[in-house]
Design a protein around this motif. Structure first.
Motif, short mmCIF file in Angstrom:
data_model
loop_
_atom_site.label_atom_id
_atom_site.label_comp_id
_atom_site.label_asym_id
_atom_site.label_seq_id
_atom_site.Cartn_x
_atom_site.Cartn_y
_atom_site.Cartn_z
N LEU A 364 0.83 -1.21 0.00
CA LEU A 364 0.00 0.00 0.00
C LEU A 364 0.87 1.26 0.00
N ARG A 365 1.94 1.19 0.78
CA ARG A 365 2.84 2.36 0.82
C ARG A 365 3.44 2.62 -0.58
N VAL A 366 3.89 1.59 -1.25
CA VAL A 366 4.46 1.76 -2.60
C VAL A 366 3.38 2.24 -3.55
N PHE A 367 2.15 1.68 -3.41
CA PHE A 367 1.06 2.05 -4.30
C PHE A 367 0.70 3.53 -4.14
N ILE A 368 0.69 4.00 -2.91
CA ILE A 368 0.35 5.42 -2.67
C ILE A 368 1.39 6.33 -3.30
N ARG A 369 2.65 5.93 -3.18
CA ARG A 369 3.69 6.75 -3.82
C ARG A 369 3.48 6.81 -5.34
N GLN A 370 3.16 5.64 -5.92
CA GLN A 370 2.95 5.60 -7.36
C GLN A 370 1.73 6.44 -7.76
N ILE A 371 0.69 6.41 -6.94
CA ILE A 371 -0.50 7.23 -7.22
C ILE A 371 -0.15 8.72 -7.22
N SER A 372 0.67 9.12 -6.26
CA SER A 372 1.07 10.55 -6.18
C SER A 372 1.80 10.97 -7.45
N ASP A 373 2.70 10.13 -7.93
CA ASP A 373 3.43 10.46 -9.16
C ASP A 373 2.50 10.46 -10.36
N THR A 374 1.61 9.50 -10.39
CA THR A 374 0.72 9.37 -11.54
C THR A 374 -0.28 10.52 -11.60
N SER A 375 -0.73 11.04 -10.46
CA SER A 375 -1.72 12.11 -10.43
C SER A 375 -1.20 13.37 -11.14
N GLN A 377 0.92 13.37 -13.62
CA GLN A 377 0.86 13.08 -15.05
C GLN A 377 -0.57 13.18 -15.56
N VAL A 378 -1.53 12.77 -14.77
CA VAL A 378 -2.94 12.84 -15.16
C VAL A 378 -3.39 14.30 -15.32
N ALA A 379 -2.93 15.18 -14.44
CA ALA A 379 -3.32 16.61 -14.52
C ALA A 379 -2.87 17.21 -15.85
N ALA A 380 -1.65 16.87 -16.30
CA ALA A 380 -1.14 17.40 -17.57
C ALA A 380 -1.93 16.82 -18.73
#
Length: 520
Positions: A364-375, A377-380
């Motif tokens: 979950l900790r790794v997943f949350i970090r990946q979500i933060s990075d991906t968000s 990219q999604v905004a752009a």
């Protein structure tokens, strides 16, 4: 019951109770059967041993009588009956176990030592079995019987006889010893099973010849005969009938309010049967104590098991509760803490579960970090998507108009299809009616075939009855013809009788005239 610990305690307690109860029931049943089998075996052995003992005692008395019969004085044909009885009287006085001893000759008349008179013809025993046996060179016996001798005061006696041989080995008579039948009671009194058991003997007719209650022996008690007037003796009478029929075995019965077992065996050389009785209450008296012991043991085992279940439940449930609390924090998205090291070091399923939860936390900790990075990219990408969406909207309008035209064509096609379905339904109804007509036709055809078969059977039966009628008519015709012939014969006979009667009357008239002429 929502707690695992409570469920464990309850489930294991029920399981242990069931196992203990089953064990107790099986143990009691097995113990009861084992005790009963041992009693049956022991009663059978005791009855056989008692039978051998009675037979040995009787054989001893026979040996003594046979020994007396071989004395020179007794076997001598020159010695007088008085001399022989005087000798036997001395023997009777020396041996108190004999009431009297007598000698029976070939004529079948018995003389006893205590009632001999020179002018006495003796007692006629020609019809007694022991006399017949003695004359045939065999041992003889009169079963226990109430003595008719006034000197015996109505006591029950038994007679033992042995053949007397002369010097040419020919039977010249028999030696008869009368004993008090109480010696049988004396032997049976020493037998029995336990404190409440006893022994008794019956003869081949079911009459008691030895019994603890001496009055039953004196009164010649026979339950088989008395059961008609005393229904309470039904079980006892059944036992006696079984003993007479089977000779050897073990049976249960009821008598005077007691449940009893009886083992029985025949006495060799007689029609007597020895029985050894045991009281069921005494035999199975150890079973209630066994029941209490098994019940107490089951209760103790159950109590210990509940305590062990409680301790084992705690050892299992506590780690589970800690794991549940950690899982609740994960459910609340709190992944700041790690699973306790103690739980993960366990080598059982709880250790595997704790390790799995820790793995979930790390993932979950790794997943949350990946979500933060991906968000980011999604905004752009969203800005680019907005521009593309406008272009897509224009294209969507054109697609919508095309779809509307296609829908209109599909509607027209649906109407044509609906009309086709209606025609198909009408055709299906016609086919179904045709099938119904065919089924009715088949049914009618089957009925015609059945009626045809029934008609043939009736015709066959009618032909058979016609043949029978013709045969009967022929027989009737024959009878009528015979009857006519008999009638003609009867008519001829009647005419002949009539002619004879006329001639007889004429002869009688002539005789009367002649008689009158003579008288004149």
């Amino acid at each position: 019951m929502k707690s695992i610990k409570t469920k464990l305690i309850v489930y294991f307690s029920v399981l242990i109770l069931f196992v203990s109860g089953s064990f107790a029931i099986v143990s009691l049943t097995t113990a009861g059967d084992a005790v009963t089998q041992e009693v049956d075996k022991a009663l059978g052995l005791l009855a056989e041993e008692g039978s051998r003992m009675i037979n040995a005692r009787i054989d001893t008395h026979y040996v003594y009588i046979e020994g007396l019969s071989t004395r020179d004085l007794i076997s001598s044909e020159e010695a007088s009956l008085e001399e022989k009885l005087t000798f036997l009287e001395v023997i009777v006085q020396q041996r108190e176990d004999y009431i009297r001893i007598g000698i029976v000759g070939q004529d079948g008349f018995l003389h006893f030592t205590d009632s001999f008179r020179t002018d006495d013809t003796g007692i006629d025993v020609n019809m007694r079995d022991y006399f017949t046996d003695s004359m045939a060179g065999r041992r003889g016996m009169m079963p226990p019987t109430v003595s008719i001798n006034p000197a015996d005061n109505g006591s029950v006696v038994v007679a033992l006889s042995a053949p007397i041989y002369n010097t040419n080995n020919e039977v010249i008579g028999g030696l008869v010893g009368i004993k008090d039948a109480n010696f049988l009671n004396a032997i049976s009194d020493d037998m029995g099973f336990g404190d409440m058991g006893y022994a008794f003997m019956i003869n081949g007719e079911g009459t008691v010849i030895a019994y603890p209650d001496r009055d039953r022996v004196i009164n010649q008690w026979n339950p088989i005969e008395e059961v008609q007037h005393a229904p309470t003796l039904q079980s006892m009478a059944g036992l006696f009938e079984t003993m007479i029929e089977e000779q050897t075995g073990v049976s249960s019965y009821q008598f005077e309010g007691n449940d009893l077992y009886s083992g029985y065996a025949p006495i060799e050389g007689t029609d007597w049967i020895m029985a050894i009785t045991a009281n069921e209450e005494e035999v199975l008296g150890a079973i209630p104590r066994l029941q209490r012991s098994i019940t107490l043991t089951a209760v103790i085992i159950l109590a210990i098991s509940i305590a062990l279940c409680y301790l084992i439940g705690n050892s299992i449930v506590k780690p589970i509760i800690s794991t549940i609390r950690y899982s609740e924090r994960i459910a609340d998205l709190d992944i700041t803490e790690d699973m306790p090291e103690v739980l993960m070091k366990r080598k059982d399923e709880i250790g595997s579960l704790a390790t799995a939860f820790q793995t979930i936390t790390d993932n979950l900790r790794v997943f949350i970090r990946q979500i933060s990075d991906t968000s980011q990219q999604v905004a752009a990408s969203s800005e680019e998507l907005t521009a593309s969406s406008q272009q897509s909207a224009t294209a969507a309008d054109e697609v919508a108009r095309t779809i509307e035209e296609i829908a209109k064509g599909a509607n027209d096609q649906a109407k044509d299809t609906e009309k086709g379905v209606e025609h198909i339904n009408e055709l299906g109804d016609l086919i179904e009616k045709d099938q119904q007509f065919i089924r009715n036709l088949n049914t009618s055809a089957n009925e015609v075939i059945k009626l045809k078969d029934d008609g043939l059977e009736i015709l066959k039966e009618l032909v058979k009855k016609s043949n029978t009628t013709n045969q009967s008519a022929k027989k009737v015709h024959e009878i009528i013809v015979n009857t006519n012939e008999s009638a003609e014969k009867i008519d001829s006979a009647s005419q002949m009788i009539k002619d004879i009667a006329a001639q007889t009357n004429l002869l009688a008239l002539n005789a009367a005239i002649e008689a009158a002429r003579c008288n004149w």
